[in-house]
Design a protein around this motif. Structure first.
Motif, mmCIF file in Angstrom:
data_model
loop_
_atom_site.group_PDB
_atom_site.id
_atom_site.type_symbol
_atom_site.label_atom_id
_atom_site.label_comp_id
_atom_site.label_asym_id
_atom_site.label_seq_id
_atom_site.Cartn_x
_atom_site.Cartn_y
_atom_site.Cartn_z
ATOM 1 N N LEU A 25 -12.658 7.935 -0.406
ATOM 2 C CA LEU A 25 -11.334 8.213 -0.113
ATOM 3 C C LEU A 25 -11.105 8.081 1.489
ATOM 4 O O LEU A 25 -12.001 8.811 2.213
ATOM 5 N N VAL A 26 -10.297 7.355 1.853
ATOM 6 C CA VAL A 26 -10.006 7.021 3.182
ATOM 7 C C VAL A 26 -8.944 8.091 3.630
ATOM 8 O O VAL A 26 -7.898 7.917 2.998
ATOM 9 N N LYS A 27 -9.152 9.251 4.264
ATOM 10 C CA LYS A 27 -8.176 10.180 4.361
ATOM 11 C C LYS A 27 -7.083 9.727 5.308
ATOM 12 O O LYS A 27 -6.060 10.107 5.255
ATOM 13 N N ASN A 28 -7.265 8.746 6.138
ATOM 14 C CA ASN A 28 -6.063 8.601 7.367
ATOM 15 C C ASN A 28 -6.615 7.101 7.861
ATOM 16 O O ASN A 28 -7.370 6.707 8.399
ATOM 17 N N MET A 29 -5.538 6.184 7.463
ATOM 18 C CA MET A 29 -5.391 4.783 7.872
ATOM 19 C C MET A 29 -4.397 4.736 8.827
ATOM 20 O O MET A 29 -3.138 4.858 8.525
ATOM 21 N N ARG B 24 -2.248 7.870 4.130
ATOM 22 C CA ARG B 24 -3.469 9.114 4.123
ATOM 23 C C ARG B 24 -3.933 9.266 2.671
ATOM 24 O O ARG B 24 -2.996 8.873 1.718
ATOM 25 N N ASN B 25 -5.054 9.508 2.386
ATOM 26 C CA ASN B 25 -5.887 9.798 1.189
ATOM 27 C C ASN B 25 -5.567 8.324 0.307
ATOM 28 O O ASN B 25 -5.156 8.511 -1.076
ATOM 29 N N VAL B 26 -6.214 7.322 0.873
ATOM 30 C CA VAL B 26 -6.203 6.027 0.163
ATOM 31 C C VAL B 26 -7.543 5.929 -0.632
ATOM 32 O O VAL B 26 -8.624 6.200 -0.016
ATOM 33 N N GLU B 27 -7.665 5.647 -1.947
ATOM 34 C CA GLU B 27 -8.958 5.417 -2.631
ATOM 35 C C GLU B 27 -9.120 4.000 -2.383
ATOM 36 O O GLU B 27 -8.357 3.345 -2.623
ATOM 37 N N ALA B 28 -10.714 3.895 -2.299
ATOM 38 C CA ALA B 28 -11.098 2.597 -2.011
ATOM 39 C C ALA B 28 -12.476 2.563 -2.469
ATOM 40 O O ALA B 28 -12.950 3.500 -2.995
ATOM 41 N N THR B 29 -12.958 1.098 -2.471
ATOM 42 C CA THR B 29 -14.215 0.752 -3.106
ATOM 43 C C THR B 29 -15.140 0.330 -1.800
ATOM 44 O O THR B 29 -14.795 -0.498 -1.423
ATOM 45 N N SER B 30 -16.610 0.781 -1.480
ATOM 46 C CA SER B 30 -16.993 0.304 -0.337
ATOM 47 C C SER B 30 -17.912 -1.022 -0.840
ATOM 48 O O SER B 30 -17.638 -1.317 -2.131
ATOM 49 N N THR B 31 -18.512 -1.573 0.098
ATOM 50 C CA THR B 31 -19.150 -2.961 -0.196
ATOM 51 C C THR B 31 -20.421 -2.690 -1.312
ATOM 52 O O THR B 31 -20.855 -3.659 -1.770
ATOM 53 N N LEU C 226 0.685 -1.217 -0.084
ATOM 54 C CA LEU C 226 0.071 -0.154 -0.021
ATOM 55 C C LEU C 226 0.879 1.246 -0.030
ATOM 56 O O LEU C 226 0.681 2.230 -0.972
ATOM 57 N N ILE C 227 1.838 1.302 0.786
ATOM 58 C CA ILE C 227 2.765 2.323 0.830
ATOM 59 C C ILE C 227 3.339 2.756 -0.504
ATOM 60 O O ILE C 227 3.598 3.676 -0.924
ATOM 61 N N LYS C 228 3.734 1.445 -1.098
ATOM 62 C CA LYS C 228 4.459 1.539 -2.305
ATOM 63 C C LYS C 228 3.429 2.486 -3.464
ATOM 64 O O LYS C 228 3.825 2.969 -4.004
ATOM 65 N N ASP C 229 2.194 1.765 -3.431
ATOM 66 C CA ASP C 229 1.369 2.475 -4.136
ATOM 67 C C ASP C 229 0.844 3.828 -3.876
ATOM 68 O O ASP C 229 0.623 4.587 -5.154
ATOM 69 N N VAL C 230 0.865 4.342 -2.787
ATOM 70 C CA VAL C 230 0.516 5.535 -2.603
ATOM 71 C C VAL C 230 1.756 6.584 -2.469
ATOM 72 O O VAL C 230 1.476 7.579 -3.062
ATOM 73 N N TYR C 231 2.932 6.015 -1.934
ATOM 74 C CA TYR C 231 4.150 7.250 -1.652
ATOM 75 C C TYR C 231 5.323 6.674 -2.778
ATOM 76 O O TYR C 231 6.370 7.560 -2.690
ATOM 77 N N GLU C 232 5.205 5.459 -3.069
ATOM 78 C CA GLU C 232 6.239 4.904 -3.710
ATOM 79 C C GLU C 232 7.625 4.864 -3.454
ATOM 80 O O GLU C 232 8.521 4.522 -3.877
#
Length: 141
Positions: free
Chosen positions: A101-105, A88-95, A60-66
């Protein structure tokens, strides 16, 4: 050698800590039926106990921040290490297949020193859910 671990070793952000750093590669699996997908299957942590600096890297960190990001060492005692970080700011799909956009994980990884057993949790800030994964780490030098 695992893909993420190989990528981490190639990243220059880990080089400054390399002289005193410990590296843990943790393989994790969801611990509950609804926990899948939020915690990547592999997390790599590098830290220097002398300076208190740590970095973490996963899919996930690789996808978001590289590149690896800073983590906080929140516990370092005779029994365990606990590291915390936020993605922060992870795009997701709900059920319901809605984009959000999940702003903070908020992530927390605890490694038991003797057995190298690992537990990782993720709490999306502002939501009631907490996701868990368990597994084992290998120390690399």
């Amino acid at each position: 050698m695992n893909k993420i671990f190989a990528a981490v070793l190639a990243m220059s952000t880990f080089v400054p800590m390399a002289a005193q750093a410990e590296v843990y590669v943790c393989e994790l699996a969801p611990s509950g039926a609804s926990d899948g997908g939020w915690i990547p299957p592999q997390t790599v942590v590098e830290f220097d106990a002398n300076t208190g600096k740590a970095t973490v890297f996963d899919g996930l960190i690789k996808d978001v921040y590289e590149k690896p990001i800073a983590a906080k060492i929140s516990v370092n005692n005779n029994k365990r290490y606990t590291f915390t970080w936020n993605v922060r700011n992870v795009e997701a799909t709900s059920t319901e297949s809605k984009r959000l956009l999940v702003k903070n994980m908020a992530y927390r990884l605890t490694i038991t020193k003797g057995s190298l057993q690992a537990t990782e949790t993720m709490k999306p800030v502002g939501y009631a859910n907490t996701f868990r994964a368990k597994g084992k780490c290998v120390q690399k030098k």
